[in-house]
Design a protein around this motif. Structure first.
Motif, mmCIF file in Angstrom:
data_model
loop_
_atom_site.group_PDB
_atom_site.id
_atom_site.type_symbol
_atom_site.label_atom_id
_atom_site.label_comp_id
_atom_site.label_asym_id
_atom_site.label_seq_id
_atom_site.Cartn_x
_atom_site.Cartn_y
_atom_site.Cartn_z
ATOM 1 N N GLU A 1 64.969 80.403 40.235
ATOM 2 C CA GLU A 1 63.815 79.722 40.813
ATOM 3 C C GLU A 1 62.854 80.757 41.392
ATOM 4 O O GLU A 1 63.273 81.734 42.000
ATOM 5 C CB GLU A 1 64.256 78.760 41.924
ATOM 6 C CG GLU A 1 65.166 77.640 41.441
ATOM 7 C CD GLU A 1 65.543 76.676 42.557
ATOM 8 O OE1 GLU A 1 65.541 75.461 42.312
ATOM 9 O OE2 GLU A 1 65.828 77.147 43.678
ATOM 10 N N ARG A 2 61.561 80.522 41.195
ATOM 11 C CA ARG A 2 60.482 81.375 41.721
ATOM 12 C C ARG A 2 60.561 82.801 41.161
ATOM 13 O O ARG A 2 60.411 83.788 41.889
ATOM 14 C CB ARG A 2 60.506 81.408 43.248
ATOM 15 C CG ARG A 2 60.481 80.032 43.906
ATOM 16 C CD ARG A 2 60.657 80.143 45.403
ATOM 17 N NE ARG A 2 60.914 78.855 46.022
ATOM 18 C CZ ARG A 2 61.393 78.706 47.260
ATOM 19 N NH1 ARG A 2 61.664 79.779 47.991
ATOM 20 N NH2 ARG A 2 61.597 77.504 47.760
ATOM 21 N N GLU B 1 58.445 84.275 39.533
ATOM 22 C CA GLU B 1 57.162 84.970 39.633
ATOM 23 C C GLU B 1 57.132 85.936 40.814
ATOM 24 O O GLU B 1 56.366 86.914 40.818
ATOM 25 C CB GLU B 1 56.012 83.965 39.745
ATOM 26 C CG GLU B 1 55.929 83.182 41.044
ATOM 27 C CD GLU B 1 56.865 81.975 41.109
ATOM 28 O OE1 GLU B 1 56.803 81.247 42.117
ATOM 29 O OE2 GLU B 1 57.650 81.773 40.153
ATOM 30 N N ILE B 2 57.970 85.689 41.819
ATOM 31 C CA ILE B 2 57.981 86.554 43.007
ATOM 32 C C ILE B 2 58.507 87.946 42.682
ATOM 33 O O ILE B 2 57.816 88.948 42.939
ATOM 34 C CB ILE B 2 58.771 85.888 44.152
ATOM 35 C CG1 ILE B 2 58.010 84.660 44.657
ATOM 36 C CG2 ILE B 2 59.022 86.881 45.288
ATOM 37 C CD1 ILE B 2 58.754 83.847 45.702
ATOM 38 N N THR C 1 67.467 81.782 43.899
ATOM 39 C CA THR C 1 66.119 81.483 44.387
ATOM 40 C C THR C 1 65.539 82.693 45.108
ATOM 41 O O THR C 1 66.179 83.257 45.999
ATOM 42 C CB THR C 1 66.154 80.280 45.350
ATOM 43 O OG1 THR C 1 66.800 79.177 44.705
ATOM 44 C CG2 THR C 1 64.745 79.872 45.754
ATOM 45 N N SER D 1 62.464 84.453 47.446
ATOM 46 C CA SER D 1 61.490 84.092 48.480
ATOM 47 C C SER D 1 60.426 85.178 48.613
ATOM 48 O O SER D 1 60.595 86.293 48.117
ATOM 49 C CB SER D 1 62.197 83.875 49.822
ATOM 50 O OG SER D 1 63.099 82.784 49.739
ATOM 51 N N GLN D 2 59.356 84.840 49.304
ATOM 52 C CA GLN D 2 58.211 85.742 49.413
ATOM 53 C C GLN D 2 58.602 87.084 50.047
ATOM 54 O O GLN D 2 59.414 87.132 50.972
ATOM 55 C CB GLN D 2 57.110 85.093 50.248
ATOM 56 C CG GLN D 2 56.411 83.939 49.547
ATOM 57 C CD GLN D 2 55.683 84.371 48.282
ATOM 58 O OE1 GLN D 2 55.180 85.495 48.183
ATOM 59 N NE2 GLN D 2 55.626 83.478 47.300
ATOM 60 N N ALA E 1 65.927 78.954 51.726
ATOM 61 C CA ALA E 1 65.837 78.791 50.274
ATOM 62 C C ALA E 1 67.147 78.329 49.644
ATOM 63 O O ALA E 1 67.195 78.078 48.437
ATOM 64 C CB ALA E 1 65.394 80.107 49.634
ATOM 65 N N ASN F 1 65.485 73.258 50.426
ATOM 66 C CA ASN F 1 65.357 73.343 48.970
ATOM 67 C C ASN F 1 66.349 72.368 48.335
ATOM 68 O O ASN F 1 67.467 72.737 47.975
ATOM 69 C CB ASN F 1 65.633 74.787 48.526
ATOM 70 C CG ASN F 1 65.450 74.988 47.035
ATOM 71 O OD1 ASN F 1 64.881 74.141 46.341
ATOM 72 N ND2 ASN F 1 65.949 76.104 46.528
#
Length: 317
Positions: free
Chosen positions: A10-11, A13-14, A187, A189-190, A219, A258
């Motif tokens: 998940e995510r 792109e981070i 997952t 996170s930023q 998350a 989440n």
């Protein structure tokens, strides 16, 4: 064993964005010995720059030791060492690696034997900050399983009393892998920038540790098995169980958790089969009963940090 675990990132792109412009230090929770394989495979399968992993010294024995030394390039860590010379050398070594490679850390210091998300240790985090890399960021990573492969070993041992040979743990994992299947959610996170963190400031380090832990914990994928385990009492009719899970979901929505499921009915539908096959619960008609209380608590505690953060469990290593 890896074929029995389906990976669900998940995510993504981070980390993809972070590795284009930054030196990345991944900081993950630690549920299973499968974590090392699952999380790094997620990065590799998605074309993300591979990090060096920091692993406990017990993972450098036998065949696994050969793999870590000559294939993965993992860093052996003596987690409980108090030797000043060793700690100074480790700090310098980690700082040198940060200037050359991305790094993957498990800051809890080991798997949780209670199922709870443990407090983080500051040693490796401090070493990373002391590297003073201008573009370094921490990318929090969270891994969650429907079922943890070595759940029975972890739950029954309760507290780690001594370092066990990794070969013995692998043998147990192979035994428990019979009939085992699970999803693994990874997952991201930023990123948390390190440029403003003063390596000489204890306050800055503590705040960074708290922010990292909060990001990892928030998350965490709330899966049906954990919800059912947290809600079930020794014996309950299905409708009452669904209602209790719905109440838990309402609480979790308040903290923007989440969620992996939206209703008590769906959670019970999805979790019943895995927990029955694992010997944790028994279903008799419309009634759900606890068969293995230790394992049920182990899975239920995975949500403790979201429902009522205990953060300082003594049942960890």
């Amino acid at each position: 064993m890896l074929r029995k675990v389906s990976r669900h990132p998940e995510r993504l792109e981070i980390p993809k964005a972070a590795t284009r412009t930054n030196r990345v230090i991944y900081a993950s929770n630690h549920r299973s010995h499968m974590d090392y394989l699952v999380e790094l495979l997620v990065l590799d399968e998605n074309g993300i720059r591979p990090p060096v992993i920091a692993a406990g010294i017990n993972l450098f024995n036998g065949a696994m030791g050969l793999l870590n030394r000559h294939v993965t390039g993992a860093i052996p860590i003596r987690r409980n060492s108090r030797d000043p010379a060793y700690l100074a050398t480790l700090r310098g070594y980690v700082a040198e690696i940060v200037h050359r490679r991305d790094l993957f850390l498990y800051l809890e210091g080991g798997r949780s034997y209670s199922g709870e998300f443990k407090s983080l240790k500051t040693g490796l985090l401090q070493a990373v900050v002391h590297a003073r890399h201008p573009d370094a960021v921490i990318v929090p990573v969270t891994i969650a399983y429907d079922l943890v492969l070595e759940d029975q070993t972890l739950a029954r041992q309760g507290v780690k009393r001594r370092q066990r040979p990794f070969s013995a743990e692998v043998a147990e994992m192979v035994r428990y892998a019979v009939g085992y299947e699970s999803r693994a959610f990874v997952t991201f996170s930023q990123p948390l920038p390190l440029a403003t963190v003063d390596p000489e400031s204890r306050r800055d380090l503590v705040m960074l540790m708290r922010r990292t832990r909060d990001a990892i914990g928030k998350a965490y994928k709330v899966l049906p098995t954990a919800l059912l385990a947290a809600a079930l009492r020794p014996s309950m009719p299905r409708r009452a169980l669904e209602d209790r899970i719905d109440a838990l979901l309402d609480t979790l929505r308040l903290v923007d958790a989440n969620l992996g499921v939206e209703s008590g009915r769906d959670a019970v539908d999805q979790a019943t089969g895995p927990l029955v096959s694992r010997g944790i619960i028994v279903v008799e008609g419309d009634r759900y009963r606890v068969r293995d209380r230790l394992l049920l608590r182990y899975y239920g505690r995975a949500l403790s940090h979201l429902l009522h953060d205990r953060g300082r469990s003594k049942r960890t290593h």
